[in-house]
Scaffold this active site. Structure first.
Site, short mmCIF file in Angstrom:
data_model
loop_
_atom_site.label_atom_id
_atom_site.label_comp_id
_atom_site.label_asym_id
_atom_site.label_seq_id
_atom_site.Cartn_x
_atom_site.Cartn_y
_atom_site.Cartn_z
N GLY A 11 0.80 -1.21 0.00
CA GLY A 11 -0.03 -0.04 -0.04
C GLY A 11 0.79 1.40 0.12
O GLY A 11 0.29 2.27 -0.27
N PRO A 26 4.47 -5.23 -1.20
CA PRO A 26 4.18 -3.88 -1.87
C PRO A 26 4.14 -4.26 -3.46
O PRO A 26 4.51 -5.25 -4.12
CB PRO A 26 5.72 -3.48 -1.67
CG PRO A 26 6.55 -4.72 -1.54
CD PRO A 26 5.67 -5.72 -0.89
N GLY A 27 3.40 -3.18 -3.97
CA GLY A 27 3.43 -3.45 -5.49
C GLY A 27 3.73 -2.02 -6.01
O GLY A 27 4.83 -1.77 -6.70
N ARG A 32 -6.25 4.90 -14.68
CA ARG A 32 -6.09 5.44 -13.25
C ARG A 32 -6.88 7.12 -13.62
O ARG A 32 -7.58 7.25 -12.26
CB ARG A 32 -4.86 5.64 -12.80
CG ARG A 32 -4.34 4.25 -12.57
CD ARG A 32 -2.85 4.07 -11.99
NE ARG A 32 -3.14 4.49 -10.42
CZ ARG A 32 -2.69 5.85 -10.06
NH1 ARG A 32 -2.12 6.51 -10.98
NH2 ARG A 32 -3.05 5.96 -8.76
N CYS A 43 -14.47 6.77 -26.80
CA CYS A 43 -15.70 7.34 -26.60
C CYS A 43 -16.32 7.86 -25.49
O CYS A 43 -17.30 7.15 -24.91
CB CYS A 43 -16.74 6.83 -27.69
SG CYS A 43 -15.95 6.41 -29.10
N1 PLP Z 1 -1.87 -6.99 -1.08
C1 PLP Z 1 -3.21 -6.73 -1.46
C2 PLP Z 1 -3.80 -7.93 -0.63
C3 PLP Z 1 -3.61 -5.84 -2.04
O1 PLP Z 1 -5.01 -5.90 -2.52
C4 PLP Z 1 -2.73 -5.17 -2.63
C5 PLP Z 1 -3.37 -3.93 -3.87
O2 PLP Z 1 -3.97 -3.23 -3.44
C6 PLP Z 1 -1.31 -5.03 -2.66
C7 PLP Z 1 -1.02 -6.00 -1.78
C8 PLP Z 1 -0.53 -4.02 -3.09
O3 PLP Z 1 -0.80 -2.72 -3.02
P1 PLP Z 1 0.16 -1.66 -3.46
O4 PLP Z 1 0.54 -1.72 -5.06
O5 PLP Z 1 -0.56 -0.29 -3.00
O6 PLP Z 1 1.40 -1.65 -2.50
#
Ligand code: PLP
Length: 403
Positions: free
Chosen positions: A242, A281-282, A319, A349
């Site tokens: 997050g 993390p993503g 986004r 469109c």
């Molecule tokens: N873990 C879970 C369960 C998620 O749903 C998400 C995405 O919202 C993430 C990790 C990764 O979140 P972020 O990309 O904000 O770090």
């Protein structure tokens, strides 16, 4: 550092080379995502070393699942967080072993649960009581033990967009503390069908207010202590993902400082927790690494509004349309000339098909190429086939080589 300007042109610096983005874009002659893969690995390293203790990073592949990026992350020894059977299969195909895979998600089907159990993945993050009941039932039917953690909902305000907030008690995600006795009873009555690994939380995405992570960790930690005090042994504590990025500007040192600050805060909040600490993390790993490049098809000017109409839009990067998210948009080649304000829009469109509102451009013309910055996370993965434009290609560079 991902993308820099050299004599007004945007270049990617890797392995001592300057990769000229305009030349690349013109040779593709179609919108494309361009990723700096080296930056992804550097940011993973920075996050790992920001903690004062060992931490198991499980990259949230929902943010970006370019196969070469997954292969490199797996080869570097990190784990992966998935939310569907499709993601688990792709992760394993790209080199993650089952014991590096975590499966999250609120709506796991029987097929997804069976696949996770059959493959003996590291941990299934359970989001509801009926889900645990289903996992127990399927483990018993398959004669295998499933490793489960409970996703707790700490009821914390992450101060982010409502669509990316997941840790309020009225969100569909996770469970509050009152469910714990029932969950534990189900585990104890399951005759060994499930192994209770630990607790997890994930309070949302694009979180810039990092006190929210501390609060969520503290609240979940209290729940954890409660379980441990009752004599149940646990092995993992998963603090979710997050962490956000500053979409308004980019300063590499500030980014590293923010990652460092997060690691420090989390390390403090986790003092005395004698379990494997996991994170998911993503965005903070891949968000910065990508740009979306698009060609201006028409400069449409009217007395009341100006538009740059591009060949990419909400079908490639949703986004801005979905969250009113801000992405910096700049020409690949800086120019001089008359300065005007434009909305940068796509060909779809829908009036929501905007990449940037009220942006200042100098001397912009038809045929110019633009970069939409910080598009590495939740960009290509959220693309749609709406209006059937050919999707943007994704090119990742590692050590100066394109994949
Ligand atoms: N873990 C879970 C369960 C998620 O749903 C998400 C995405 O919202 C993430 C990790 C990764 O979140 P972020 O990309 O904000 O770090």
């Amino acid at each position: 550092m991902p993308f820099v300007r050299k004599e007004g042109r945007l270049v990617l610096q890797q392995a001592g080379q300057d990769i000229d983005i305009l030349t690349l874009a013109q040779s593709e002659s179609h919108p494309c995502y361009i990723y700096d893969g080296d930056d992804v690995l550097n940011r993973l390293k920075a996050l790992k070393s920001s903690f004062d203790r060992p931490v198991s990073i499980h990259y949230a592949m929902k943010a970006n699942h370019h196969p070469e990026i997954l292969r490199r992350i797996a080869a570097a020894g990190y784990g992966v967080d998935t939310v569907s059977m499709g993601e688990v299969k792709k992760a394993m195909k790209c080199g993650f072993s089952a014991d590096q895979v975590v499966l999250s998600g609120v709506g796991k089907t029987v097929a997804e649960i069976d696949f996770a159990i059959e493959n003996q993945i590291k941990q299934i993050n359970v989001e509801s009581v009926p889900e645990l009941q289903r996992i127990i039932h399927r483990s018993q039917a398959l004669g295998k033990v499933a490793s489960v953690a409970f996703r707790m909902n700490p009821d914390v305000d992450p101060k982010t967009h409502p669509y990316t907030s997941t840790g309020f008690r009225d969100n569909k995600f996770g469970m509050d503390q009152s469910f714990l006795p029932q969950l534990i009873r189900l585990v104890q009555d399951s005759q060994g069908a499930v192994r209770f690994m630990g607790l997890t939380n994930h309070i949302g995405s694009q979180i810039r207010y990092t006190d929210a992570f501390e609060e969520a960790t503290e609240k979940t930690r209290r729940m954890l202590d409660h379980v441990l005090e009752s004599g149940i042994p646990l092995s993992t504590f998963d603090i979710g993902g997050g962490l956000g990025i500053d979409y308004d500007q980019y300063d590499p040192n500030k980014d590293l400082a923010e990652i460092g600050d997060y690691g420090l805060k989390m390390s403090q909040a986790l003092k005395g927790v004698d379990l494997e600490i996991m994170t998911e993390p993503g965005r903070v790993i891949v968000g910065r690494c990508g740009i979306l490049v698009t060609e201006v098809q028409y400069v449409k000017e009217a007395p009341y509004k100006n538009f740059l109409i591009c060949d990419s839009g909400m079908h490639d990067l949703i986004r801005p349309a979905l969250y009113r998210a801000h992405h910096r948009v700049e020409p690949l080649q800086l120019k001089s000339g008359e300065t005007k304000i434009y909305d940068v829009v796509g060909p779809i469109c829908e009036s929501a098909d905007v990449l940037g509102y009220d942006r200042r451009f100098e001397g912009v013309e038809q045929g110019d190429w633009l970069a939409v910055f910080d598009a590495g996370a939740y960009g290509a993965v959220m693309a749609s086939s709406y209006n059937l434009h050919e999707p943007a290609k994704e090119i990742v560079f590692f050590d100066g080589k394109a994949y």
